[in-house]
Design an enzyme around this catalytic site. Structure first.
Site, PDB file in Angstrom:
ATOM      1  N   LYS A  86      -0.085   3.690   4.596  1.00 22.52           N
ATOM      2  CA  LYS A  86      -0.380   3.533   3.169  1.00 22.52           C
ATOM      3  C   LYS A  86       0.424   4.577   2.393  1.00 22.52           C
ATOM      4  CE  LYS A  86      -3.700   0.894   4.933  1.00 22.52           C
ATOM      5  NZ  LYS A  86      -3.819   0.611   6.375  1.00 22.52           N
ATOM      6  N   HIS A 119      -7.139   4.725   2.863  1.00 20.95           N
ATOM      7  CA  HIS A 119      -6.612   4.546   1.508  1.00 20.95           C
ATOM      8  C   HIS A 119      -6.817   5.774   0.610  1.00 20.95           C
ATOM      9  CE1 HIS A 119      -5.742   0.254   2.090  1.00 20.95           C
ATOM     10  NE2 HIS A 119      -6.791   0.288   2.895  1.00 20.95           N
ATOM     11  N   ASN A 130       0.821  -1.223   0.000  1.00 25.26           N
ATOM     12  CA  ASN A 130       0.000   0.000   0.000  1.00 25.26           C
ATOM     13  C   ASN A 130       0.851   1.268   0.000  1.00 25.26           C
ATOM     14  OD1 ASN A 130      -2.430  -1.520   0.183  1.00 25.26           O
ATOM     15  ND2 ASN A 130      -2.126  -1.732   2.390  1.00 25.26           N
ATOM     16  N   GLU A 188     -16.173   4.321   4.432  1.00 21.76           N
ATOM     17  CA  GLU A 188     -14.770   4.525   4.074  1.00 21.76           C
ATOM     18  C   GLU A 188     -14.635   5.588   2.989  1.00 21.76           C
ATOM     19  OE1 GLU A 188     -12.010   1.305   3.910  1.00 21.76           O
ATOM     20  OE2 GLU A 188     -13.519  -0.133   4.571  1.00 21.76           O
ATOM     21  N   HIS A 200     -14.154  -1.861   6.547  1.00 23.84           N
ATOM     22  CA  HIS A 200     -13.030  -2.668   7.000  1.00 23.84           C
ATOM     23  C   HIS A 200     -13.389  -3.495   8.236  1.00 23.84           C
ATOM     24  CE1 HIS A 200      -8.974  -3.414   8.733  1.00 23.84           C
ATOM     25  NE2 HIS A 200      -8.623  -3.488   7.465  1.00 23.84           N
ATOM     26  N   SER A 220     -10.978  -0.676   0.759  1.00 26.47           N
ATOM     27  CA  SER A 220      -9.674  -1.316   0.642  1.00 26.47           C
ATOM     28  C   SER A 220      -9.646  -2.514  -0.296  1.00 26.47           C
ATOM     29  CB  SER A 220      -9.178  -1.755   2.023  1.00 26.47           C
ATOM     30  OG  SER A 220     -10.080  -2.684   2.609  1.00 26.47           O
ATOM     31  N   ASP A 256     -13.428   6.642   7.440  1.00 30.00           N
ATOM     32  CA  ASP A 256     -12.152   5.926   7.506  1.00 30.00           C
ATOM     33  C   ASP A 256     -11.457   6.187   6.172  1.00 30.00           C
ATOM     34  OD1 ASP A 256     -10.151   4.003   7.077  1.00 30.00           O
ATOM     35  OD2 ASP A 256     -11.137   2.519   8.327  1.00 30.00           O
TER      36      ASP A 256
END
Length: 378
Positions: free
Chosen positions: A232, A200, A43, A168, A129, A172, A197
């Site tokens: 990441k 990423h 990542n 998110e 997640h 992910s 969240d």
């Protein structure tokens, strides 16, 4: 043995996990069993994990502060380097305050368990997640999951001023983005809090790498709780929770994984701080990453696998069958490309996939090699 691990059953189904030993990582390459591979599984989206600036910052902090924080933050673990990092993070992201954690998993668990009681509701995107899903299951709140990015389904479930909506920034495993215009609208209409969240999205998307909200033109103040990670695009490890000063003060006192854990090592905090400063000026790296994504998607469009509609560094190729997914990952590895084979329960049954991740560190030749090996695997 007092429990049933069912390892033989998992192995028979192509679901058993194994732990590879990586001998070293250098930029876009890794070494295992004495052999070098192009790394398409990590990542490190901007290629910062090996940056000289981060190494130098960590080395200097180790000499000045030592290699460990020696205690939890509220005892004697919070040092000047931690405070500087918190302040610069808040300024960069337009937040009033932030709190540092050892991992995104612990940050997500801490905030949900600290804020929600049995009188509250928790609404989560079905593809959130595992750290978020587990935190909801362990909290006393009543949790409901809604169909992925389906605002109509979420609207039907919401109760006014009753709890927290969590989704998110970039998912992910699928690589797509949450619908943050829709989410903020529903949160405002229902009077519920909202949490992102952005593990990423941070560093990769938005103006100066500020993340998914910036990318979508959503004001940071419309989302009460922001979680981001440093492992990441920033190339280090750890995480933070950001929001109002009142929220952070509350978490200082009630977030158990913060109160009772040793703080981030000072060299780690210094490396993160160096990464924060680099990311804000890394527009060229973000453009390089976008170009690698375009190249990859064009190159695999004719393959007989489903390529999910992702414009981010995460490019999932849905194979479906677990054994075929493992075989394809093994074929890629035999030809010098390290790619993750993701299977249930990490992803839903029937959606086993190659989770291919791209980085600004990859060259055009690297990505072309991956494309050619994928075509030759058929």
């Amino acid at each position: 043995m007092p429990f049933n691990l069912s390892l033989s059953e998992r192995e028979a189904a192509g679901l058993k996990r194994s732990l590879p030993v990586i001998e070293r990582v250098e930029g876009r390459r890794l070494w295992a069993d004495g052999k070098g591979y192009l790394n398409f599984a990590g990542n490190d989206y901007l290629g910062l994990s090996q940056a000289a600036e981060l190494r130098a910052a960590a080395d200097a902090a180790a000499r000045e502060f030592g290699v460990g924080a020696v205690a939890s933050p509220l005892v004697v673990g919070h040092q000047a380097i931690h405070r500087t990092l918190e302040n610069e993070l808040a300024d960069w992201l337009g937040l009033e305050a932030v709190l540092l954690f050892s991992s995104g998993f612990s940050a997500n668990q801490a905030v949900i368990k600290a804020l929600l009681g049995k009188e509250h509701w928790l609404w989560q995107d079905r593809l959130n997640h595992a750290s978020l899903q587990e935190a909801g299951a362990l909290s006393p709140a009543r949790m409901q999951r809604f169909a992925h990015n389906n605002m109509a389904v979420l609207a039907a479930k919401l109760k006014p001023e009753s709890g927290l909506i969590v989704s998110e920034g970039v998912f992910s495993m699928d690589g797509d983005q949450g619908d943050w215009h829709g989410l903020t609208q529903l949160a405002e209409q229902s009077g519920n809090w909202l949490m992102i969240d952005d593990a990423h999205g941070l560093g990769v998307l938005g103006n100066q790498g500020r993340g998914t909200l910036s990318e979508q033109g959503v004001a940071a103040e419309k989302v009460q709780i922001t979680m981001g990670t440093f492992g990441k695009a920033l190339g280090v490890s750890g995480a933070f929770i950001g929001g109002s000063r009142a929220l952070i003060e509350y978490l200082h006192n009630h977030a158990r994984s913060y109160v009772y854990s040793t703080h981030l090592p000072p060299p780690q905090a210094a490396a993160i701080l160096a990464a924060v400063r680099l990311v804000q000026k890394a527009g060229d790296k973000r453009e390089q990453l976008r170009e690698r994504v375009r190249q990859f998607r064009e190159g695999v469009a004719s393959l007989p696998f489903e390529l999910l509609p992702s414009a981010t560094a995460i490019q999932p190729l849905i194979v479906g069958d677990e054994r075929r997914t493992l075989a394809l990952a093994a074929h890629l590895r035999e030809h010098g490309c390290w790619v993750g084979a993701i299977r249930p329960p990490t992803v839903p049954p029937g959606s086993a996939r190659l989770r291919i991740t791209l980085s600004a560190a990859h060259t055009r030749e690297d990505v072309q090699r991956l494309i050619e090996i994928l075509h030759r695997s058929l």
